[in-house]
Design a protein around this motif. Structure first.
Motif, short mmCIF file in Angstrom:
data_model
loop_
_atom_site.label_atom_id
_atom_site.label_comp_id
_atom_site.label_asym_id
_atom_site.label_seq_id
_atom_site.Cartn_x
_atom_site.Cartn_y
_atom_site.Cartn_z
N PHE A 15 0.83 -1.21 0.00
CA PHE A 15 0.00 0.00 0.00
C PHE A 15 0.86 1.26 0.00
O PHE A 15 0.52 2.26 -0.65
N SER A 16 2.00 1.24 0.71
CA SER A 16 2.89 2.41 0.71
C SER A 16 3.48 2.63 -0.68
O SER A 16 3.67 3.78 -1.11
N VAL A 19 0.68 4.15 -3.04
CA VAL A 19 0.46 5.58 -2.82
C VAL A 19 1.50 6.43 -3.56
O VAL A 19 1.22 7.54 -3.98
N SER A 25 -4.49 8.96 -3.07
CA SER A 25 -5.47 7.88 -3.15
C SER A 25 -5.42 7.07 -1.86
O SER A 25 -4.37 6.88 -1.27
N SER A 26 -6.58 6.58 -1.44
CA SER A 26 -6.59 5.67 -0.29
C SER A 26 -6.44 4.25 -0.85
O SER A 26 -7.26 3.80 -1.64
N SER A 28 -6.30 0.21 -1.42
CA SER A 28 -7.05 -1.01 -1.09
C SER A 28 -6.55 -2.10 -2.03
O SER A 28 -5.95 -1.81 -3.06
N LYS A 31 -7.95 -1.65 -5.55
CA LYS A 31 -7.27 -0.62 -6.34
C LYS A 31 -5.90 -1.11 -6.82
O LYS A 31 -5.51 -0.82 -7.95
#
Length: 188
Positions: A15-16, A19, A25-26, A28, A31
């Motif tokens: 996730f890092s 981004v 963006s958040s 997930s 995504k």
């Protein structure tokens, strides 16, 4: 080898990285999965992160198999055993080669063709293969080569096609072969 409790897990690492490709963006899993087909660097990141965690948990053979997958799928060679911080961005993963002992800080960006290699390629007894340590916020340009156990200081920038043979100070901009300091990078 066990993972220290304060180290981010696979999910947090992926996730890092996500981004970095999609600021604001958040993240997930949905995504990430939807972006992977159109963002080769994110696919490379998934392979690298899986390999990194497998190696840390003592699954060296599986980590090596992911090395082969990375070579075939995205044209990047990640040696099992590297340590990569959060927010790693492979702008163009094709041709990137990361040696097994490399240490990379947080929010580091590699352009295409970056090579981080040992100083010696022969396997003489008693000779230790040393790899670079790259600080947080470093930007490494296309086809740059980092050789041996050098240290790249926080927020430094390595110019395209540079060959780095010695330490680079924090915030420095280096270029050339061998790389020489040509300026200073301001904090972004």
């Amino acid at each position: 080898m066990t993972i220290a409790p304060d180290q981010p897990g696979f999910r947090e690492l992926v996730f890092s990285d996500f981004v970095r490709y999609r600021p604001g963006s958040s993240p997930s899993w949905l995504k990430v999965v939807l972006r992977v087909p159109s963002v080769p660097g994110l696919l490379a990141s998934l392979i690298l992160r899986a390999q990194q965690r497998l190696f840390e948990k003592g699954h060296g053979r599986l980590a090596d198999q992911l090395r082969t997958l990375g070579n075939v799928v995205v044209g990047a060679d990640f040696g099992a055993g590297m340590k990569v911080g959060t927010g790693f961005m492979l702008a163009h993963p094709v041709g990137v080669t990361i040696g097994f002992g490399l240490v990379i800080g947080d929010d580091v960006t590699f352009a295409g063709g970056v090579t981080c290699a040992a100083r010696y390629y022969d396997d003489k007894p008693g000779r230790v293969q040393e790899f670079a340590t790259i600080g947080d916020g470093v930007l490494i340009g296309a086809n740059a080569v980092l050789v041996g156990g050098i240290t790249i200081g926080r927020n430094a920038m390595i110019g395209a096609n540079s060959v780095v043979l010695s330490d680079v100070p924090e915030g420095a901009v280096v270029m050339g072969s061998p790389a020489r300091r040509v300026g200073t990078r301001e904090d972004a």
